[in-house]
Design a protein around this motif. Structure first.
Motif, PDB file in Angstrom:
ATOM      1  N   GLN A 113     -52.373 -22.066  35.461  1.00 59.69           N
ATOM      2  CA  GLN A 113     -51.353 -23.100  35.390  1.00 59.69           C
ATOM      3  C   GLN A 113     -50.910 -23.548  36.556  1.00 59.69           C
ATOM      4  OE1 GLN A 113     -47.874 -22.303  33.133  1.00 59.69           O
ATOM      5  NE2 GLN A 113     -48.816 -20.549  31.929  1.00 59.69           N
ATOM      6  N   LEU A 114     -50.873 -22.914  37.674  1.00 56.18           N
ATOM      7  CA  LEU A 114     -50.391 -23.360  38.965  1.00 56.18           C
ATOM      8  C   LEU A 114     -51.519 -24.227  39.774  1.00 56.18           C
ATOM      9  CD1 LEU A 114     -48.652 -20.266  40.616  1.00 56.18           C
ATOM     10  CD2 LEU A 114     -47.604 -22.209  39.376  1.00 56.18           C
ATOM     11  N   ASN A 115     -52.786 -24.005  39.472  1.00 56.04           N
ATOM     12  CA  ASN A 115     -53.804 -24.969  40.057  1.00 56.04           C
ATOM     13  C   ASN A 115     -53.637 -26.482  39.334  1.00 56.04           C
ATOM     14  OD1 ASN A 115     -55.004 -23.238  41.711  1.00 56.04           O
ATOM     15  ND2 ASN A 115     -56.697 -22.523  40.439  1.00 56.04           N
ATOM     16  N   ALA A 116     -53.208 -26.475  38.232  1.00 55.89           N
ATOM     17  CA  ALA A 116     -53.063 -27.784  37.767  1.00 55.89           C
ATOM     18  C   ALA A 116     -51.926 -28.412  38.339  1.00 55.89           C
ATOM     19  CB  ALA A 116     -52.988 -27.587  35.797  1.00 55.89           C
ATOM     20  N   LEU A 117     -51.004 -27.662  38.673  1.00 59.78           N
ATOM     21  CA  LEU A 117     -49.704 -28.235  39.139  1.00 59.78           C
ATOM     22  C   LEU A 117     -49.492 -28.543  40.519  1.00 59.78           C
ATOM     23  CD1 LEU A 117     -47.303 -26.204  36.556  1.00 59.78           C
ATOM     24  CD2 LEU A 117     -47.989 -28.643  36.393  1.00 59.78           C
ATOM     25  N   LEU A 118     -49.943 -27.645  41.264  1.00 62.02           N
ATOM     26  CA  LEU A 118     -49.691 -27.552  42.828  1.00 62.02           C
ATOM     27  C   LEU A 118     -50.705 -28.416  43.396  1.00 62.02           C
ATOM     28  CD1 LEU A 118     -47.856 -26.223  44.598  1.00 62.02           C
ATOM     29  CD2 LEU A 118     -49.447 -24.422  44.884  1.00 62.02           C
ATOM     30  N   THR A 119     -50.584 -29.762  43.250  1.00 58.47           N
ATOM     31  CA  THR A 119     -51.626 -30.785  43.966  1.00 58.47           C
ATOM     32  C   THR A 119     -50.857 -31.772  44.480  1.00 58.47           C
ATOM     33  OG1 THR A 119     -51.306 -32.327  41.850  1.00 58.47           O
ATOM     34  CG2 THR A 119     -53.121 -30.631  41.865  1.00 58.47           C
ATOM     35  N   PRO A 120     -51.489 -32.256  45.747  1.00 60.62           N
ATOM     36  CA  PRO A 120     -50.565 -33.180  46.692  1.00 60.62           C
ATOM     37  C   PRO A 120     -50.353 -34.638  46.096  1.00 60.62           C
ATOM     38  CG  PRO A 120     -52.638 -32.688  47.699  1.00 60.62           C
ATOM     39  CD  PRO A 120     -52.386 -31.800  46.159  1.00 60.62           C
ATOM     40  N   ASP A 121     -49.378 -35.231  46.475  1.00 60.19           N
ATOM     41  CA  ASP A 121     -49.256 -36.632  46.083  1.00 60.19           C
ATOM     42  C   ASP A 121     -49.754 -37.428  47.413  1.00 60.19           C
ATOM     43  OD1 ASP A 121     -48.503 -39.064  45.646  1.00 60.19           O
ATOM     44  OD2 ASP A 121     -46.382 -38.914  45.317  1.00 60.19           O
ATOM     45  N   GLY A 122     -51.203 -37.754  47.566  1.00 54.03           N
ATOM     46  CA  GLY A 122     -51.574 -38.298  48.485  1.00 54.03           C
ATOM     47  C   GLY A 122     -52.264 -37.229  49.365  1.00 54.03           C
ATOM     48  N   GLY A 123     -52.152 -37.430  50.783  1.00 52.71           N
ATOM     49  CA  GLY A 123     -52.995 -36.433  51.716  1.00 52.71           C
ATOM     50  C   GLY A 123     -52.331 -35.234  51.848  1.00 52.71           C
ATOM     51  N   GLY A 124     -53.046 -34.227  52.571  1.00 55.81           N
ATOM     52  CA  GLY A 124     -52.509 -33.002  52.864  1.00 55.81           C
ATOM     53  C   GLY A 124     -53.089 -31.934  51.575  1.00 55.81           C
ATOM     54  N   ASP A 125     -52.406 -30.664  51.766  1.00 57.47           N
ATOM     55  CA  ASP A 125     -52.618 -29.614  50.774  1.00 57.47           C
ATOM     56  C   ASP A 125     -51.728 -28.769  50.655  1.00 57.47           C
ATOM     57  OD1 ASP A 125     -53.602 -28.722  53.326  1.00 57.47           O
ATOM     58  OD2 ASP A 125     -54.536 -27.286  52.657  1.00 57.47           O
ATOM     59  N   PHE A 126     -51.834 -27.905  49.548  1.00 56.48           N
ATOM     60  CA  PHE A 126     -50.817 -26.631  49.494  1.00 56.48           C
ATOM     61  C   PHE A 126     -51.553 -25.364  49.477  1.00 56.48           C
ATOM     62  CE2 PHE A 126     -48.380 -30.083  47.145  1.00 56.48           C
ATOM     63  CZ  PHE A 126     -47.147 -29.949  47.631  1.00 56.48           C
ATOM     64  N   ARG A 142     -53.734 -18.849  46.754  1.00 58.65           N
ATOM     65  CA  ARG A 142     -54.448 -20.125  47.107  1.00 58.65           C
ATOM     66  C   ARG A 142     -54.216 -20.368  48.752  1.00 58.65           C
ATOM     67  NH1 ARG A 142     -53.250 -26.202  45.473  1.00 58.65           N
ATOM     68  NH2 ARG A 142     -53.780 -25.659  43.494  1.00 58.65           N
ATOM     69  N   ASP A 143     -55.143 -19.605  49.435  1.00 59.05           N
ATOM     70  CA  ASP A 143     -55.018 -19.604  50.961  1.00 59.05           C
ATOM     71  C   ASP A 143     -53.759 -19.137  51.436  1.00 59.05           C
ATOM     72  OD1 ASP A 143     -57.861 -20.778  51.206  1.00 59.05           O
ATOM     73  OD2 ASP A 143     -56.953 -22.901  51.090  1.00 59.05           O
ATOM     74  N   GLY A 144     -53.611 -18.028  50.837  1.00 63.99           N
ATOM     75  CA  GLY A 144     -52.254 -17.493  51.257  1.00 63.99           C
ATOM     76  C   GLY A 144     -52.217 -16.801  52.702  1.00 63.99           C
ATOM     77  N   ALA A 145     -53.331 -16.618  53.044  1.00 62.14           N
ATOM     78  CA  ALA A 145     -52.850 -15.858  54.495  1.00 62.14           C
ATOM     79  C   ALA A 145     -53.207 -16.951  55.710  1.00 62.14           C
ATOM     80  CB  ALA A 145     -54.212 -14.956  54.867  1.00 62.14           C
ATOM     81  N   LYS A 146     -53.272 -18.390  55.241  1.00 58.09           N
ATOM     82  CA  LYS A 146     -53.606 -19.490  56.087  1.00 58.09           C
ATOM     83  C   LYS A 146     -52.248 -19.766  56.872  1.00 58.09           C
ATOM     84  CE  LYS A 146     -55.275 -24.185  56.202  1.00 58.09           C
ATOM     85  NZ  LYS A 146     -55.875 -25.228  55.503  1.00 58.09           N
ATOM     86  N   ASN A 147     -52.186 -19.805  57.982  1.00 55.42           N
ATOM     87  CA  ASN A 147     -51.116 -20.264  58.863  1.00 55.42           C
ATOM     88  C   ASN A 147     -50.447 -21.569  58.526  1.00 55.42           C
ATOM     89  OD1 ASN A 147     -49.995 -18.026  60.137  1.00 55.42           O
ATOM     90  ND2 ASN A 147     -51.199 -18.458  62.116  1.00 55.42           N
ATOM     91  N   ARG A 148     -49.301 -21.867  58.545  1.00 58.71           N
ATOM     92  CA  ARG A 148     -48.649 -23.151  57.973  1.00 58.71           C
ATOM     93  C   ARG A 148     -47.502 -23.522  58.724  1.00 58.71           C
ATOM     94  NH1 ARG A 148     -50.804 -26.023  53.325  1.00 58.71           N
ATOM     95  NH2 ARG A 148     -52.125 -26.557  55.349  1.00 58.71           N
ATOM     96  N   SER A 462     -44.078 -34.214  57.334  1.00 58.76           N
ATOM     97  CA  SER A 462     -45.408 -34.020  56.423  1.00 58.76           C
ATOM     98  C   SER A 462     -45.299 -32.807  56.050  1.00 58.76           C
ATOM     99  CB  SER A 462     -46.520 -34.464  57.337  1.00 58.76           C
ATOM    100  OG  SER A 462     -46.507 -33.557  58.554  1.00 58.76           O
ATOM    101  N   VAL A 463     -44.204 -31.987  55.835  1.00 57.31           N
ATOM    102  CA  VAL A 463     -44.212 -30.609  55.559  1.00 57.31           C
ATOM    103  C   VAL A 463     -43.318 -30.450  54.020  1.00 57.31           C
ATOM    104  CG1 VAL A 463     -43.707 -28.278  56.278  1.00 57.31           C
ATOM    105  CG2 VAL A 463     -44.958 -29.927  57.771  1.00 57.31           C
ATOM    106  N   ILE A 464     -43.640 -29.655  53.387  1.00 57.98           N
ATOM    107  CA  ILE A 464     -42.610 -29.237  52.272  1.00 57.98           C
ATOM    108  C   ILE A 464     -43.085 -27.924  52.010  1.00 57.98           C
ATOM    109  CG2 ILE A 464     -44.118 -30.073  50.464  1.00 57.98           C
ATOM    110  CD1 ILE A 464     -41.485 -31.132  49.082  1.00 57.98           C
ATOM    111  N   ALA A 465     -42.069 -27.120  51.616  1.00 59.87           N
ATOM    112  CA  ALA A 465     -42.135 -25.690  51.193  1.00 59.87           C
ATOM    113  C   ALA A 465     -41.094 -25.206  50.481  1.00 59.87           C
ATOM    114  CB  ALA A 465     -42.008 -24.799  52.551  1.00 59.87           C
ATOM    115  N   LEU A 466     -41.377 -24.256  49.441  1.00 68.79           N
ATOM    116  CA  LEU A 466     -40.457 -23.601  48.627  1.00 68.79           C
ATOM    117  C   LEU A 466     -40.663 -22.097  48.197  1.00 68.79           C
ATOM    118  CD1 LEU A 466     -37.995 -24.529  46.670  1.00 68.79           C
ATOM    119  CD2 LEU A 466     -39.868 -24.677  44.809  1.00 68.79           C
ATOM    120  N   SER A 467     -40.022 -21.169  48.637  1.00 71.57           N
ATOM    121  CA  SER A 467     -40.291 -19.663  48.721  1.00 71.57           C
ATOM    122  C   SER A 467     -38.947 -19.159  48.061  1.00 71.57           C
ATOM    123  CB  SER A 467     -40.322 -18.919  50.043  1.00 71.57           C
ATOM    124  OG  SER A 467     -41.507 -19.824  50.771  1.00 71.57           O
TER     125      SER A 467
END
Length: 513
Positions: A113-126, A142-148, A462-467
């Motif tokens: 479900q999430l892979n189909a929804l969590l896609t960027p609008d243009g450049g960048g990644d989630f 999805r790359d949960g340990a990657k620093n952001r 160029s950053v957006i987050a939701l936790s």
């Protein structure tokens, strides 16, 4: 710790109720006199009723529609069932505790479900992480340990540090001290940056302590000591050290009012008025507050027989035991943390970082704040080796935190062993209802998450987050963190992608059935 007052934890005595006084009943007037007395009132009522009927016929269609009450010969429409008065009341429903035996979502279903929804609008990644709150079982990674760069999600870490290091029920005091001479007083800053310039408002968080109340109490104390003539006001705001402006912040953000130089005393969280949320801020919030106090003291001193010398200068309070003339206390840390999270207040977050540092025996500075917040997160058992904090509000682009670390922090708040952290739950904005989520979750693709998703937002260029956290369709509590970096500035689809992903968790029955 200097400036921190535990007086707010004291219980207040309940208000006393007045005992009803029974009085002898007066003899009743004769019936004929009562009729004569009330006859004009009855006639007046009939006149008003006669005028009200035609007026009501003209006004009612404006409220209820042109077809109401037979307007223009049109029959009144049938009132929808949901607008009718219920024939009986439904049974009272009580929110029950979550069922620990509720099925845990299948990671494969959540991922699809999430892979189909969590896609960027243009450049960048989630990047993103979803965990079962009770067990910590990873459901999506999805790359949960990657620093952001996390933007204002940083405030979740600061909230944890404040609640642990300072304490949920602690209040900050602002005091007026006797100075080196009888005609000199010192306004001593204690960490309250939510002061109001009027009377104290005990039911509010912003303005809980008011300068007008503080000045009035100080004037009474001076009058009681027989002080006459000009009174000099000094300011001791030495609680914080180091640069007042974090060098990691963009000066453009400072100029735009995203934050301001940090001091341990301010009015309205260093805003020009209680309702202001944007625009330029005072660049010396401490001196601005002190001058406002001096004005209030001048007004109070007129009745007490003294005047106030114009201008306020900084000074240090005398060492040793201090002679307190008056004081006011802030709302509790619990209440302030909720306000910080709900409104994403950068200034308040930075003050919390410094107050947490002082509580832990560290300097009340930028570096002390970041060190204190990192240390408190580590004490929760969350790995912080890869974490780098440049500030504690999230305004700095130098912050580096992973989605997994944020998910773990939210899990600590919702269901971890340190129950002090539960105080932060009420501060998470509610989707479509409160705070920084109040204007989101209104379209067809996200409305199912309205009222259910509770999460801290984060937005930079160029950053957006939701936790945050959500209970899924099967009654399972889930925690999540989604962070996008390198995004196309202003692309509307990125915020929608986060909201749709959280909505999917709220409606998820992802158990393979």
């Amino acid at each position: 710790m200097k400036g921190v007052d535990e007086a707010g934890a004291e219980k207040q005595a309940p208000e006393q109720q007045e005992t009803p006084v029974l009085r002898p009943r007066k003899p009743a007037k004769p019936a004929s006199k009562r009729v004569v007395r009330f006859l004009p009132l009855v006639l007046l009522t009939l006149v008003i009723a006669a005028l009200a009927v035609p007026m009501g016929l003209g006004v009612a269609p404006g409220f209820l529609g042109p077809g109401f009450m037979g307007a223009a010969g049109t029959p009144a429409p049938k009132v929808p069932a949901w607008q009718q008065v219920p024939k009986q009341l439904s049974r009272t429903q009580i929110v029950a505790p979550l069922d620990a035996s509720a099925p845990v979502p299948l990671p494969a279903d959540v991922t699809n479900q999430l892979n189909a929804l969590l896609t960027p609008d243009g450049g960048g990644d989630f990047t993103g992480v979803v965990e079962d709150a009770l067990t910590g079982l990873p459901l999506y990674d999805r790359d949960g340990a990657k620093n952001r760069v996390p933007a204002s999600n940083m405030k979740l870490l600061t909230a944890v540090a404040a609640l642990r290091a300072i304490g949920p029920e602690t209040r900050f005091s602002t005091r007026v001290l006797a100075g080196p001479s009888a005609s000199t007083i010192i306004l001593s800053a204690g960490g309250d940056v939510l002061l109001g310039d009027g009377p104290s408002q005990p039911s509010e968080v912003l303005g809980h302590a008011g300068l007008e109340t503080l000045a009035s109490d100080a004037a009474k104390a001076l009058q009681g000591r027989g002080v006459k003539g000009p009174v000099t006001v000094q300011l001791d705001d030495g609680l914080f050290t180091g640069p007042a402006l974090n060098p990691a912040w963009s000066l453009d953000d400072v100029a735009a009012g995203e934050t301001a130089p940090i001091f341990p005393i301010a009015l309205n969280s260093a805003r020009t008025s209680p309702g202001a949320t944007t625009g330029a801020r005072p660049q010396d919030a401490a001196l601005t507050a002190a001058e406002a106090f001096a004005e209030k003291l001048q007004a109070a001193g007129a009745a007490a027989g003294f005047t106030v010398v114009p201008g306020v200068e900084r000074a240090s309070a005398p060492a040793g035991k201090q002679d307190v003339l008056a004081s006011v206390v802030s709302a509790t840390v619990r209440e302030q943390v909720d306000l910080m999270l709900e409104t994403s207040d950068n200034y308040l977050a930075e003050v919390f970082g410094r107050m947490a540092a002082l509580s832990a025996g560290k300097p009340g500075s930028n570096d002390g704040a970041t060190a204190a917040v990192s240390a408190q997160v580590a004490e929760l058992g969350i790995a912080t080796d890869s974490m780098h904090l440049a500030d504690v509000s999230g305004l700095a682009l130098g912050n580096q935190v992973s989605a997994r670390q944020f998910a773990d922090v939210v899990r600590a708040i919702t269901s971890g062993p340190d129950t002090r952290l539960r105080a932060a739950l009420a501060g998470f904005p509610v989707a479509g209802l409160t705070g920084t989520l109040g204007d989101r979750y209104g379209d067809a693709s996200t409305s199912q998450g309205a009222g259910l998703v509770r999460a801290k937002t984060g937005t930079l260029n160029s950053v957006i987050a939701l936790s945050g956290y959500v209970v899924d369709a099967n009654g399972r509590l889930l925690v999540f963190s989604f962070i996008g970096n390198g995004l196309t500035p202003g692309a509307a689809g990125n915020k929608v992608a986060l909201d749709r992903s959280a909505t999917a968790l709220a409606s998820c029955g992802c158990t393979g059935g």
